[in-house]
Design an enzyme around this catalytic site. Structure first.
Site, short mmCIF file in Angstrom:
data_model
loop_
_atom_site.label_atom_id
_atom_site.label_comp_id
_atom_site.label_asym_id
_atom_site.label_seq_id
_atom_site.Cartn_x
_atom_site.Cartn_y
_atom_site.Cartn_z
N LYS A 129 0.85 -1.19 0.00
CA LYS A 129 0.00 0.00 0.00
C LYS A 129 0.89 1.26 0.00
O LYS A 129 1.76 1.39 0.86
CB LYS A 129 -0.86 0.03 1.26
CG LYS A 129 -2.02 -0.93 1.25
CD LYS A 129 -2.92 -0.66 2.44
CE LYS A 129 -4.23 -1.40 2.35
NZ LYS A 129 -4.19 -2.70 1.73
N ASP A 151 -1.50 -1.97 -4.24
CA ASP A 151 -2.93 -1.91 -3.90
C ASP A 151 -3.45 -0.51 -4.22
O ASP A 151 -2.70 0.45 -4.20
CB ASP A 151 -3.13 -2.12 -2.39
CG ASP A 151 -2.89 -3.55 -1.95
OD1 ASP A 151 -2.70 -4.42 -2.81
OD2 ASP A 151 -2.92 -3.78 -0.72
N ARG A 196 -5.10 -5.67 -11.61
CA ARG A 196 -6.00 -6.48 -10.77
C ARG A 196 -7.28 -5.68 -10.54
O ARG A 196 -7.27 -4.67 -9.85
CB ARG A 196 -5.33 -6.76 -9.41
CG ARG A 196 -6.24 -7.48 -8.43
CD ARG A 196 -5.93 -7.08 -6.99
NE ARG A 196 -4.60 -7.41 -6.59
CZ ARG A 196 -3.94 -6.75 -5.63
NH1 ARG A 196 -4.47 -5.72 -5.01
NH2 ARG A 196 -2.72 -7.10 -5.29
C1 LIG Z 1 -6.88 -10.38 -4.35
C2 LIG Z 1 -7.66 -9.18 -3.89
C3 LIG Z 1 -7.03 -7.95 -3.79
C4 LIG Z 1 -7.75 -6.81 -3.39
N1 LIG Z 1 -7.14 -5.59 -3.41
C5 LIG Z 1 -7.87 -4.48 -3.18
C6 LIG Z 1 -7.33 -3.19 -3.35
O1 LIG Z 1 -6.16 -3.01 -3.71
N2 LIG Z 1 -8.13 -2.11 -3.11
C7 LIG Z 1 -9.44 -2.24 -2.72
O2 LIG Z 1 -10.14 -1.23 -2.55
N3 LIG Z 1 -9.98 -3.47 -2.54
C8 LIG Z 1 -9.24 -4.58 -2.75
N4 LIG Z 1 -9.82 -5.82 -2.60
C9 LIG Z 1 -11.15 -5.92 -1.94
C10 LIG Z 1 -12.28 -5.75 -2.96
O3 LIG Z 1 -12.36 -4.40 -3.36
C11 LIG Z 1 -13.65 -6.16 -2.35
O4 LIG Z 1 -13.92 -5.34 -1.23
C12 LIG Z 1 -13.70 -7.61 -1.90
O5 LIG Z 1 -13.04 -8.44 -2.79
C13 LIG Z 1 -15.18 -8.09 -1.77
O6 LIG Z 1 -15.84 -8.02 -2.99
P1 LIG Z 1 -16.07 -9.29 -3.97
O7 LIG Z 1 -15.51 -8.91 -5.29
O8 LIG Z 1 -15.51 -10.51 -3.40
O9 LIG Z 1 -17.61 -9.35 -4.21
P2 LIG Z 1 -18.88 -9.42 -3.27
O10 LIG Z 1 -20.03 -9.23 -4.20
O11 LIG Z 1 -18.75 -8.49 -2.10
O12 LIG Z 1 -18.86 -10.90 -2.76
C14 LIG Z 1 -19.00 -12.00 -3.63
C15 LIG Z 1 -19.17 -13.27 -2.82
O13 LIG Z 1 -18.02 -13.48 -2.00
C16 LIG Z 1 -18.40 -13.53 -0.63
N5 LIG Z 1 -17.48 -12.71 0.13
C17 LIG Z 1 -16.98 -11.51 -0.22
N6 LIG Z 1 -16.22 -11.02 0.77
C18 LIG Z 1 -16.26 -11.93 1.76
C19 LIG Z 1 -15.71 -12.00 3.05
N7 LIG Z 1 -14.96 -10.99 3.54
N8 LIG Z 1 -15.97 -13.09 3.81
C20 LIG Z 1 -16.72 -14.10 3.34
N9 LIG Z 1 -17.29 -14.10 2.13
C21 LIG Z 1 -17.07 -13.03 1.36
C22 LIG Z 1 -19.78 -12.88 -0.56
O14 LIG Z 1 -20.54 -13.40 0.47
C23 LIG Z 1 -20.36 -13.24 -1.88
O15 LIG Z 1 -20.88 -14.54 -1.85
C24 LIG Z 1 -9.11 -6.94 -3.01
C25 LIG Z 1 -9.74 -8.19 -3.11
C26 LIG Z 1 -9.05 -9.29 -3.54
C27 LIG Z 1 -9.77 -10.58 -3.67
#
Ligand SMILES: Cc1cc2nc3c(=O)[nH]c(=O)nc-3n(C[C@H](O)[C@H](O)[C@H](O)COP(=O)(O)OP(=O)(O)OC[C@H]3O[C@@H](n4cnc5c(N)ncnc54)[C@H](O)[C@@H]3O)c2cc1C
Length: 308
Positions: free
Chosen positions: A98, A132, A182
């Site tokens: 970060k 990030d 990403r």
């Molecule tokens: C590899 C990676 C890197 C990331 N880097 C960044 C970044 O640099 N900046 C940034 O702002 N965000 C980052 N994120 C976080 C991202 O922005 C989302 O907040 C996060 O991934 C949740 O959204 P989702 O795409 O999984 O979808 P959602 O629609 O929120 O979730 C999809 C499904 O996954 C399940 N799920 C999601 N989160 C969780 C959890 N915490 N526990 C259990 N089940 C869950 C939900 O229940 C749902 O079934 C990153 C995420 C990943 C996977």
């Protein structure tokens, strides 16, 4: 944004709550679900176990809001040593950082210097450096920093958030670099002036931006990475990749440690490249609140941990 999500994200920004909760044993037990442990060794042990299952990894040390460049230098030194350890252990592990941890608020030039050192170390050790994306105030500067490290190591990557209205333009401007991008939905509490407030619109934007990235990949303009646990969205993106002629390996799927582990394994068995981002460190409170906010149903695990 739901009330539960708003409250959890507010708690993430409240130091008093952070101190009260993060020192409690029940909270340490609850966070274990998303984090194998607090040390680099804990993270790399988990990386080794995943590698045995054909899943490569990224690691990131948790921590936010440093107050001086001395702290940023300590973070840089930590990651410089981490790259050497990764190489010594024969791990296919990348590092994600970060900019606020590396002094972006104190000095953009120093932050750039630290990132360039890290990208050079990544290149030397056969790893890769990812940046990030934090809240919207940092986007211009973070993209600028990415351009600097991409010039040092072609394998460097950048996170782009689908909830920001600006991201389509940002991707268009980056495609000439053949970037590793990403795509994530976005994890911060943002005003409606800069980001879609409704989840449905964020999901639609994610899919549209995926098509943009895949269309670029089909023309040799970079490698898209889809950072999401939204399995139906992942399935639609994989189908689109096929339709556009982007082969498996020409894109990747990244998920967080401890979330949808079964589905991660299934995608690997189907030949997809899936990488798991493992977090570690003692400053996990803010980050953990963001994970809970993504899925307030996770509070149930916290209750269970309180019960012992
Ligand atoms: C590899 C990676 C890197 C990331 N880097 C960044 C970044 O640099 N900046 C940034 O702002 N965000 C980052 N994120 C976080 C991202 O922005 C989302 O907040 C996060 O991934 C949740 O959204 P989702 O795409 O999984 O979808 P959602 O629609 O929120 O979730 C999809 C499904 O996954 C399940 N799920 C999601 N989160 C969780 C959890 N915490 N526990 C259990 N089940 C869950 C939900 O229940 C749902 O079934 C990153 C995420 C990943 C996977």
């Amino acid at each position: 944004m739901s009330l539960g999500r708003t409250l959890l994200l507010k708690a993430a920004d409240t130091p008093w709550i952070a101190k009260q909760i993060s020192e409690r044993a029940f909270a340490k037990r609850a966070v274990r679900r998303f984090m194998p442990g607090e040390t680099l060794d804990d993270a790399l042990a988990a990386a080794k176990a995943l590698q045995a299952e054909r899943q490569d990894t990224l690691i990131t040390q948790l921590g936010e809001a440093i107050v001086d460049l001395g702290q940023a230098e300590a973070v840089r030194d930590h990651y410089l040593a981490a790259f050497e350890t990764i190489k010594a252990r024969g791990l296919a592990t990348h590092v994600s950082v970060k900019p606020t941890q590396l002094g972006i608020d104190q000095s953009l030039d120093h932050c750039r210097g630290y990132l360039i050192e890290l990208a050079a170390a990544a290149k030397r050790t056969g790893s890769a450096l990812w940046i990030d994306m934090e809240d919207h105030r940092y986007v211009d500067r973070t993209i600028d920093l990415y351009r600097s490290i991409k010039a040092v190591d072609d394998r460097s990557g950048l996170a782009v958030q689908a909830y920001l209205y600006r991201s389509a333009k940002d991707i268009d401007a980056l495609l000439d670099l053949a970037p590793w991008i990403r795509l994530v939905k976005g994890a911060y509490r943002e005003p409606p002036s800069v980001a879609y407030p409704a989840k449905r619109d964020v999901d639609l934007s994610f899919y549209d931006l995926s098509i943009k990235l895949l269309t670029g990949a089909a023309k040799g303009q970079g490698t898209p990475v889809f950072g999401t646990h939204d399995i139906s969205l992942v399935r639609r993106i994989i189908a689109k990749a096929k339709e556009l002629g982007v082969k498996q390996g020409g894109y990747e799927i990244h998920m967080l440690y401890g979330i949808k582990a079964g589905e991660q394994g299934q995608l690997v068995r189907e030949g997809e490249t899936v990488k798991t981002l493992i977090s570690y460190g003692s400053a996990w409170f803010k980050w953990y609140m963001r994970r809970l906010a993504e899925r307030p149903a996770n509070l149930w695990f916290v209750m269970k941990s309180m019960a012992g």
